[in-house]
Enzyme design. Structure first.
Site, short mmCIF file in Angstrom:
data_model
loop_
_atom_site.label_atom_id
_atom_site.label_comp_id
_atom_site.label_asym_id
_atom_site.label_seq_id
_atom_site.Cartn_x
_atom_site.Cartn_y
_atom_site.Cartn_z
N CYS A 137 0.83 -1.21 0.00
CA CYS A 137 0.00 0.00 0.00
C CYS A 137 0.86 1.26 0.00
CB CYS A 137 -0.92 -0.05 1.23
SG CYS A 137 -1.58 1.54 1.71
N CYS A 171 0.46 3.52 3.01
CA CYS A 171 1.12 2.96 4.20
C CYS A 171 2.61 3.28 4.16
CB CYS A 171 0.91 1.45 4.25
SG CYS A 171 -0.82 0.92 4.19
N CYS A 200 -3.37 -27.97 33.17
CA CYS A 200 -2.87 -26.74 32.54
C CYS A 200 -3.82 -25.58 32.79
CB CYS A 200 -2.70 -26.99 31.04
SG CYS A 200 -2.62 -25.52 30.03
N CYS A 252 -5.22 -23.97 29.67
CA CYS A 252 -6.25 -24.82 29.06
C CYS A 252 -7.59 -24.61 29.75
CB CYS A 252 -5.84 -26.29 29.15
SG CYS A 252 -4.24 -26.66 28.41
#
Length: 432
Positions: free
Chosen positions: A51, A54, A185, A188
């Protein structure tokens, strides 16, 4: 601004531009931890390496980051390489700048100038607001936590074992995300409600499974699991290998990842010939934007030339399939009233336009009928950088047409006057 492209550049390019300076490189793997779960105010540029705007912003962005160091954090995310971030934050064009302050779940669009001075001033203004809110006891810390996700049904997560894994996952035509976890965990346990919520939301679209890696270490070893939780992505259809999932771990992140994948592998739209008014209604009147192509007469191009034009349109349809545009075509003079209404064909054929029937607007493509030219036109259309013309005449009801048979055109048969010598003519009568 440039518009979000549907094709990845293949490499992010961001490290070469920002690595080693005050600008933080942001990816799906670190975005939540660095931005959303951090108390600091963040200013983030979402960009693409190709871009031009950008590239122009880069030196100003670096200046702002250097000036704000230790006060406000400045980051950059390559959305061309990490499309899930673009989808997650609704990025439609490049560069897009968002400010994450106070309620990190509701980032603020930066609307000021793209100079270092303007960026610094806006960032400091938001930092001051956050500080004042905290003094007044109104919160304003950044941690997003796990709240806000739709409560899911844990039963929608499929527990997988060594004995059923191949049949359920590898032999399936469904898309799968599989979490490898350990019961002890902590990460988790934090993921579990998000995983269940995503599984319930995606029910019927994709399947989410879970493998207790402590009980089935053979599966963990098979897929190179080295930490918990590890998430693997198995695409729909043939599953030659699993991919590492490196996105965020909220239900919204997981759902967005799957939906992006579903869109990525979606069938391209049909490019329909304008054979009657029903086709125009379905593709143009009932959709926000339709792309109308009027091709030259078959006698001017032959079948080969017409097919080349149609292949160009099909390629654009595939590229922009996420946009849900309608795509239709006809040829010069076949739907002349439509051409007149849309003011197409006056500069010759082929001609192409983007039409919004509901808003009575049309945007004309002025360049050559090539992929690059049409792609640039469509990017400008999406970004709103082309002023539409108001339709001067109401779009008429289209007449029925005969579908093209795919063959070359035939010249009309002319009368044969080769035997004129055999015709007996009466002698002319003259009067004196």
């Amino acid at each position: 601004d440039a518009v979000v492209s549907s094709e990845s550049s293949g490499s992010s390019g961001i490290n070469a531009e920002y690595g080693g300076d005050a600008v933080e490189v942001l990816t799906p793997a670190n975005f939540d931890a660095k931005v959303l779960n951090d108390d600091s105010v963040w200013v983030v540029e979402f960009y693409a390496p190709w871009c031009g705007h950008c590239q122009q912003l880069t030196p100003e962005w670096k200046k702002a980051a250097k000036a704000l160091k230790g006060i406000v954090k400045v980051g950059a995310a390559d959305v061309d390489a990490h499309k899930e971030l673009g989808g997650r934050f609704g990025i439609q064009g490049f560069p897009t700048i968002k400010i994450f302050a106070g309620d990190k779940k509701k980032p603020i669009d930066y609307q000021s100038q793209r100079s270092a001075n303007a960026i610094v001033a806006e960032a400091l203004k938001h930092a001051q607001t956050v500080a004042q809110d905290r003094l007044a006891g109104r919160g304003g810390s950044g941690g997003s936590g796990s709240g806000g996700s739709k409560k899911g049904n844990p039963a929608d997560v499929i527990e997988l074992t060594s004995s059923i894994f191949d049949k359920e996952v590898l032999d399936s035509k469904d898309m799968w995300l599989v979490e490898f976890y350990a019961p002890w965990c902590g990460h988790c346990k934090k993921l579990a409600p998000e995983w269940a919520s995503a599984a319930s939301t995606l029910k019927g679209k994709a399947k989410l499974g879970a493998v207790d890696a402590t009980q089935f270490p053979d599966l963990a070893q098979r897929y190179g699991v080295r930490g918990y939780p590890t998430i693997k992505y198995f695409p729909a259809g043939a599953k030659l290998d699993a991919e590492e999932y490196d996105g965020g771990r909220s239900a919204g992140d997981i759902v967005q990842f799957v939906e992006n994948k579903l869109e990525q592998f979606a069938e391209p739209p049909e490019i329909r010939e304008l054979l009657n008014d029903d086709v125009f209604t379905e593709e143009c009147r009932e959709k926000s934007i339709c792309i109308v192509s009027i091709l030259p007469d078959i006698l001017d191009t032959g079948a080969k030339g017409r097919n080349e034009y149609l292949e160009t349109v099909k390629a654009m349809g595939d590229k922009y399939k996420k946009r849900k545009f309608g795509w239709v075509w006809s040829f010069a003079g076949e739907q002349d009233k439509l051409e007149e209404s849309l003011e197409l064909g006056g500069a010759g054929y082929p001609a192409l336009a983007a039409v919004n029937v509901k808003k009575n607007a049309v945007l004309h493509h002025r360049g050559g009928f090539s992929k690059d030219s049409i792609n640039e036109f469509l990017q400008y259309v999406i970004a709103g950088r082309i002023a539409p013309s108001v339709l001067r005449k109401e779009v008429p009801k289209l007449r029925k047409a005969t579908p093209w048979d795919g063959q070359d055109g035939q010249l009309p048969v002319e009368e044969d006057y080769s035997d004129l010598d055999d015709i007996e003519l009466e002698p002319l009568k003259t009067e004196l």
